[in-house]
Write a protein that holds these residues in place. Structure first.
Motif, short mmCIF file in Angstrom:
data_model
loop_
_atom_site.label_atom_id
_atom_site.label_comp_id
_atom_site.label_asym_id
_atom_site.label_seq_id
_atom_site.Cartn_x
_atom_site.Cartn_y
_atom_site.Cartn_z
N VAL A 144 29.83 54.71 90.76
CA VAL A 144 30.27 53.85 89.66
C VAL A 144 29.05 53.37 88.86
N ASN A 145 28.01 52.99 89.58
CA ASN A 145 26.79 52.51 88.91
C ASN A 145 26.22 53.58 87.98
N LYS A 146 26.19 54.83 88.47
CA LYS A 146 25.65 55.94 87.68
C LYS A 146 26.48 56.13 86.41
N LYS A 150 25.59 55.21 81.78
CA LYS A 150 25.76 56.08 80.61
C LYS A 150 26.55 55.43 79.49
N ALA A 151 27.41 54.47 79.81
CA ALA A 151 28.27 53.84 78.79
C ALA A 151 28.57 52.42 79.23
N PRO A 152 28.87 51.54 78.27
CA PRO A 152 29.11 50.13 78.66
C PRO A 152 30.35 49.93 79.53
N PHE A 153 31.36 50.80 79.34
CA PHE A 153 32.58 50.68 80.14
C PHE A 153 32.90 52.04 80.74
N ARG A 158 34.65 51.00 74.84
CA ARG A 158 35.52 49.80 74.83
C ARG A 158 36.21 49.66 76.19
N PRO A 159 36.51 48.40 76.57
CA PRO A 159 37.10 48.18 77.89
C PRO A 159 38.57 48.61 77.92
N THR A 160 38.97 49.19 79.05
CA THR A 160 40.37 49.58 79.26
C THR A 160 40.81 49.08 80.64
N ILE A 188 26.21 48.11 87.42
CA ILE A 188 27.46 47.41 87.70
C ILE A 188 27.31 45.93 87.33
N SER A 189 26.15 45.37 87.63
CA SER A 189 25.91 43.96 87.30
C SER A 189 26.00 43.73 85.79
N ALA A 190 25.39 44.63 85.01
CA ALA A 190 25.44 44.50 83.54
C ALA A 190 26.89 44.66 83.06
N PHE A 191 27.63 45.56 83.69
CA PHE A 191 29.05 45.75 83.35
C PHE A 191 29.84 44.46 83.62
N LEU A 192 29.57 43.83 84.77
CA LEU A 192 30.29 42.59 85.10
C LEU A 192 29.97 41.49 84.08
#
Ligand SMILES: N[C@@H](CCC(=O)N[C@@H](CS)C(=O)NCC(=O)O)C(=O)O
Length: 224
Positions: A144-146, A150-153, A158-160, A188-192
């Protein structure tokens, strides 16, 4: 928008997916507290007959009539109803579904049981069980981290619902795991952090009753 009731409890990341989605889309909803730990309500014949034959939380009740279970189904339904967090077109739909299945089985599907066994299962299981689950967790969170490097979500810019689903157990405190997901997986931290900026985002312990543990409280007030 219809009235929603969500059977849930604060420690459930599976239920958090649905609670978070309801908040993100600005729905009018009320939690129904399930006494999962002391009461084992989800295992009673009555719950299985009247609420969910699968014996699981979350359960979403729509306008007092329609009942939906499985967080993936609930997320899909709410996205279709609201038009928000909806993957668009066949390619996006399939890609979102691919990540939701991976999440349910491999990511949060291992994190949830690990955290349950560590904090609440008595007698505590053998260390070999933790070692097995932790190995799977590390490997799958790395995937998931990898992806999130590559992309913000998960499926792009955009978030889905794939992202809402992935949040299930990721916001619970490191002390409950004995390891720090954010520290070990920076993307993952940046995503959260990005998820936390979405209007309506709230922490599981502020959204669902049952925190502190052993109570039916939500932000200090009892929930039936
Ligand atoms: N795949 C299901 C998982 C639901 C699930 O496992 N919920 C747990 C609570 S976190 C449960 O109700 N377990 C039943 C039990 O342990 O008796 C979903 O995403 O809704």
């Amino acid at each position: 928008m219809p009235d929603y009731q969500l059977y849930c409890f604060a420690q459930s990341g599976n239920a958090y997916r649905a609670a978070l989605m309801l908040n993100l889309i600005g729905a009018k909803w009320k939690p129904v507290w399930v006494d999962f730990f002391a009461g084992g309500v989800q295992r009673t014949p009555q719950f299985r007959t009247d609420i969910n034959e699968m014996g699981e939380i979350p359960v979403l009740v729509v306008d007092g009539k329609k009942r939906l279970t499985q967080s993936s189904v609930i997320l899909t339904y709410l996205a279709r109803q609201s038009g928000q967090y909806l993957p668009k077109g066949e390619d996006e739909e399939l890609e979102a579904l691919r990540w939701i299945v991976f999440d349910n089985q491999k990511t949060n599907g291992f994190l949830g049981p690990y955290r349950f066994l560590k904090n609440w299962a008595r007698p505590a299981p053998d260390q070999a069980v933790f070692n097995f689950l932790k190995g799977r967790i590390d490997g799958n969170l790395a995937i998931v981290n990898k992806r999130l490097e590559k992309a913000p979500f998960l499926i792009g810019d955009r978030p889905t619902i794939a992202d809402v689903s992935m949040c299930a157990y990721l916001f619970y405190p490191p002390e409950e795991y004995g390891f720090d997901i954010r520290k070990d997986h920076p993307a993952i931290s940046a995503f959260l952090d990005r998820m936390m900026k979405l209007p309506g985002w709230a922490h599981p312990y502020d959204l669902m009753p049952g925190y502190p543990f052993g109570t039916n409280l939500l932000n200090g007030k009892a929930v039936a």
